[in-house]
Motif scaffolding. Sequence first.
Motif, PDB file in Angstrom:
ATOM      1  N   THR A 106      -4.333   4.726  16.523  1.00 51.55           N
ATOM      2  CA  THR A 106      -5.063   4.273  15.328  1.00 51.55           C
ATOM      3  C   THR A 106      -4.607   5.001  14.070  1.00 51.55           C
ATOM      4  N   CYS A 107      -3.493   5.740  14.144  1.00 54.68           N
ATOM      5  CA  CYS A 107      -3.068   6.524  12.980  1.00 54.68           C
ATOM      6  C   CYS A 107      -2.689   5.637  11.795  1.00 54.68           C
ATOM      7  N   ASP A 108      -2.006   4.525  12.042  1.00 55.27           N
ATOM      8  CA  ASP A 108      -1.669   3.617  10.945  1.00 55.27           C
ATOM      9  C   ASP A 108      -2.915   2.931  10.398  1.00 55.27           C
ATOM     10  N   ASP A 109      -3.844   2.595  11.278  1.00 53.40           N
ATOM     11  CA  ASP A 109      -5.109   1.994  10.869  1.00 53.40           C
ATOM     12  C   ASP A 109      -5.838   2.911   9.892  1.00 53.40           C
ATOM     13  N   ARG A 110      -5.966   4.190  10.262  1.00 56.19           N
ATOM     14  CA  ARG A 110      -6.664   5.145   9.394  1.00 56.19           C
ATOM     15  C   ARG A 110      -5.894   5.373   8.099  1.00 56.19           C
ATOM     16  N   LEU A 111      -4.568   5.403   8.184  1.00 57.93           N
ATOM     17  CA  LEU A 111      -3.761   5.599   6.987  1.00 57.93           C
ATOM     18  C   LEU A 111      -3.967   4.444   6.010  1.00 57.93           C
ATOM     19  N   MET A 112      -4.072   3.232   6.526  1.00 58.71           N
ATOM     20  CA  MET A 112      -4.313   2.082   5.653  1.00 58.71           C
ATOM     21  C   MET A 112      -5.722   2.114   5.078  1.00 58.71           C
ATOM     22  N   ARG A 113      -6.689   2.543   5.853  1.00 57.33           N
ATOM     23  CA  ARG A 113      -8.052   2.640   5.329  1.00 57.33           C
ATOM     24  C   ARG A 113      -8.154   3.672   4.214  1.00 57.33           C
ATOM     25  N   GLU A 114      -7.473   4.804   4.380  1.00 56.45           N
ATOM     26  CA  GLU A 114      -7.642   5.925   3.462  1.00 56.45           C
ATOM     27  C   GLU A 114      -6.569   6.003   2.390  1.00 56.45           C
ATOM     28  N   ARG A 115      -5.413   5.375   2.604  1.00 54.67           N
ATOM     29  CA  ARG A 115      -4.296   5.496   1.661  1.00 54.67           C
ATOM     30  C   ARG A 115      -3.663   4.137   1.368  1.00 54.67           C
ATOM     31  N   ALA A 116      -4.489   3.104   1.281  1.00 56.84           N
ATOM     32  CA  ALA A 116      -3.969   1.747   1.087  1.00 56.84           C
ATOM     33  C   ALA A 116      -3.179   1.618  -0.211  1.00 56.84           C
ATOM     34  N   GLU A 117      -3.671   2.230  -1.274  1.00 56.58           N
ATOM     35  CA  GLU A 117      -2.992   2.130  -2.567  1.00 56.58           C
ATOM     36  C   GLU A 117      -1.609   2.767  -2.505  1.00 56.58           C
ATOM     37  N   GLU A 118      -1.500   3.893  -1.802  1.00 54.52           N
ATOM     38  CA  GLU A 118      -0.224   4.591  -1.706  1.00 54.52           C
ATOM     39  C   GLU A 118       0.761   3.812  -0.828  1.00 54.52           C
ATOM     40  N   ILE A 119       0.257   3.176   0.228  1.00 56.96           N
ATOM     41  CA  ILE A 119       1.123   2.345   1.070  1.00 56.96           C
ATOM     42  C   ILE A 119       1.647   1.156   0.275  1.00 56.96           C
ATOM     43  N   ALA A 120       0.759   0.528  -0.503  1.00 57.67           N
ATOM     44  CA  ALA A 120       1.184  -0.609  -1.328  1.00 57.67           C
ATOM     45  C   ALA A 120       2.241  -0.182  -2.335  1.00 57.67           C
ATOM     46  N   ASP A 121       2.079   0.999  -2.917  1.00 57.16           N
ATOM     47  CA  ASP A 121       3.060   1.493  -3.880  1.00 57.16           C
ATOM     48  C   ASP A 121       4.401   1.749  -3.183  1.00 57.16           C
ATOM     49  N   GLY A 122       4.363   2.382  -2.006  1.00 60.19           N
ATOM     50  CA  GLY A 122       5.595   2.619  -1.261  1.00 60.19           C
ATOM     51  C   GLY A 122       6.295   1.322  -0.887  1.00 60.19           C
ATOM     52  N   ALA A 123       5.516   0.310  -0.528  1.00 62.33           N
ATOM     53  CA  ALA A 123       6.106  -0.993  -0.209  1.00 62.33           C
ATOM     54  C   ALA A 123       6.805  -1.582  -1.431  1.00 62.33           C
ATOM     55  N   GLY A 124       6.186  -1.430  -2.594  1.00 57.53           N
ATOM     56  CA  GLY A 124       6.805  -1.932  -3.813  1.00 57.53           C
ATOM     57  C   GLY A 124       8.107  -1.227  -4.141  1.00 57.53           C
ATOM     58  N   ILE A 125       8.132   0.083  -3.901  1.00 60.17           N
ATOM     59  CA  ILE A 125       9.348   0.857  -4.155  1.00 60.17           C
ATOM     60  C   ILE A 125      10.474   0.373  -3.247  1.00 60.17           C
ATOM     61  N   MET A 126      10.162   0.181  -1.976  1.00 59.19           N
ATOM     62  CA  MET A 126      11.189  -0.288  -1.037  1.00 59.19           C
ATOM     63  C   MET A 126      11.632  -1.703  -1.365  1.00 59.19           C
ATOM     64  N   ALA A 127      10.698  -2.525  -1.825  1.00 59.04           N
ATOM     65  CA  ALA A 127      11.052  -3.899  -2.195  1.00 59.04           C
ATOM     66  C   ALA A 127      12.052  -3.918  -3.338  1.00 59.04           C
ATOM     67  N   LYS A 128      11.846  -3.013  -4.291  1.00 59.34           N
ATOM     68  CA  LYS A 128      12.799  -2.966  -5.403  1.00 59.34           C
ATOM     69  C   LYS A 128      14.155  -2.475  -4.921  1.00 59.34           C
ATOM     70  N   ALA A 129      14.151  -1.500  -4.014  1.00 65.88           N
ATOM     71  CA  ALA A 129      15.417  -1.001  -3.480  1.00 65.88           C
ATOM     72  C   ALA A 129      16.175  -2.095  -2.730  1.00 65.88           C
ATOM     73  N   LEU A 130      15.444  -2.973  -2.064  1.00 62.82           N
ATOM     74  CA  LEU A 130      16.062  -4.064  -1.310  1.00 62.82           C
ATOM     75  C   LEU A 130      16.402  -5.260  -2.189  1.00 62.82           C
ATOM     76  N   GLY A 131      15.724  -5.378  -3.324  1.00 62.11           N
ATOM     77  CA  GLY A 131      15.928  -6.522  -4.195  1.00 62.11           C
ATOM     78  C   GLY A 131      15.389  -7.811  -3.616  1.00 62.11           C
ATOM     79  N   VAL A 132      14.265  -7.725  -2.880  1.00 58.59           N
ATOM     80  CA  VAL A 132      13.728  -8.906  -2.200  1.00 58.59           C
ATOM     81  C   VAL A 132      12.715  -9.636  -3.070  1.00 58.59           C
TER      82      VAL A 132
END
Length: 517
Positions: A184-210
């Motif tokens: 459940t570690c990813d589950d808890r991370l999403m509950r408690e750090r959803a904004e940071e995960i979304a930001d990290g996803a955006g950073i990777m998306a820009k790196a990929l150019g998707v």
Amino acid sequence: MSIFPFAGRFDPARLFSFKGGVHPETRKFLTSDCAIEDMPLPSLIRVPLQQHIGLEAAPLVERGDAVLKGQLIGKACGPVSANIHAPTSGRVIAVGHFTAPHPSGLPVLTITIRPDGRDEWGPRLPRLRPEDASPEEIAAHIAEAGIVGMGGATFPAAVKLNLRAKYDLDTLVINAAECEPYLTCDDRLMRERAEEIADGAGIMAKALGVRDIIVAIEANKPEALAALERHKRALGHALKIRVVPTQYPMGSERHLVKTLTGRETPARALTAELGVVVHNAATAHAVHLACRYGEPSISRVLTVSGRGVARPANLRVLIGTPVAEILAHCGGLVEEPERLLMGGPMMGQPIQSPRVPIVKGTNGVLALSAAETREKDVMPCIRCGLCVQVCPMGLTPFELNTRVEAGDLDGAARVGLLDCINCGCCSFTCPSNRPLVQTIQHAKGRLAERDSRKHQQDQARRLAEARTARLEAIAEAKRAAMAKRKAEMAAKKQREAEAEALVAEAVEATSRKEATK
């Protein structure tokens, strides 16, 4: 300012299905309500230099060196490797081989650090403003931070981000399925750090150019889903959230991509060939920390669970912390576990010794009691075909098992040995308790060893042939030089003989002339 590039093209309501899969009892209730807690500094930290797919890092420190938190202590080698950083401040007490957190138990080069208790940071990585950075700069920064896939695959994250140069990519998928039971570690991370995960996803998306970003989350995580939805709206990101069925192995990137897009990944091909790159939710969080705060990959969240441990929990643990200290922090073992695993019960690896450390890809430590395991007598195969029905890769595990037991590795390879993803569905459903996935995994290792040995033999033969050809060329050059020298000497002798003959004729002619006077 949002760094998410484009709105997507996929219908969030449309999902596809894949063949096979199972529905094991999840048992996530043991830790799903346990908030993430920071584990105190361990008494000893062992940092393996091989925590990723590819070449191990080269050590940059020696015994007796003082190190600071975040200091680079292992340098990536080659195009597929990852940097290693000190998880805390302290002194290096050993640089040598230590038992690896791997079923083989073989030793790997490891840096052992005695923490000084101060947890003092050294110079952090420079902070990066992704909104103004190029894709190349983002990937280089993530490589410098030593981030690897934290869902268990441990593929260097920057290598995946650089796939934009080779493939025409259009979609980034954040794998938040977490389909393994207990974890459940990813589950808890999403509950408690959803904004940071979304930001990290955006950073990777820009790196990929998707163009598209999809977060895929299983239906049994409503709180995490709500947190992601809330922060998605607040940030205004062009990010889609897809609720996928609770089915194992939904977390396999091939099957997740098929579920989301309907695209089938060819055997032994990359999802990038379909335009899709998959990263784990925890990896996205690590990217956020590296870019926004200059924090390298030195810790991770993992789940400690099972009926064999006194207090199941979700912990943020420093990389290199021994399993024994993690279990002690959770109250120790209430009984001798039937199985002690690193990872989930389906694909996790047995822990050979509690002294082994956790690494970047460790998402769980499980102490399973006898009541939680299926340790039963192995019986002959009854050809029921259940393993075929549940195999998500469309293989025939019982046939693979038969060929492997007969020693026919080439025959097993012909019927799909190398396409197996070791998900364990076949073993889970087998009524005869056949260790199918273990047998297949062992056979893959034997085949890889044989191919490696054959490659070495072929390479040795090529080198020997090249040496023989080189020696023959040298000998031929010597023969040619000798023949040339002999020809030159013969010509020289011929010239000298001719000159002597001319002199003799001249002398004779002079003598005749004098005799006639």
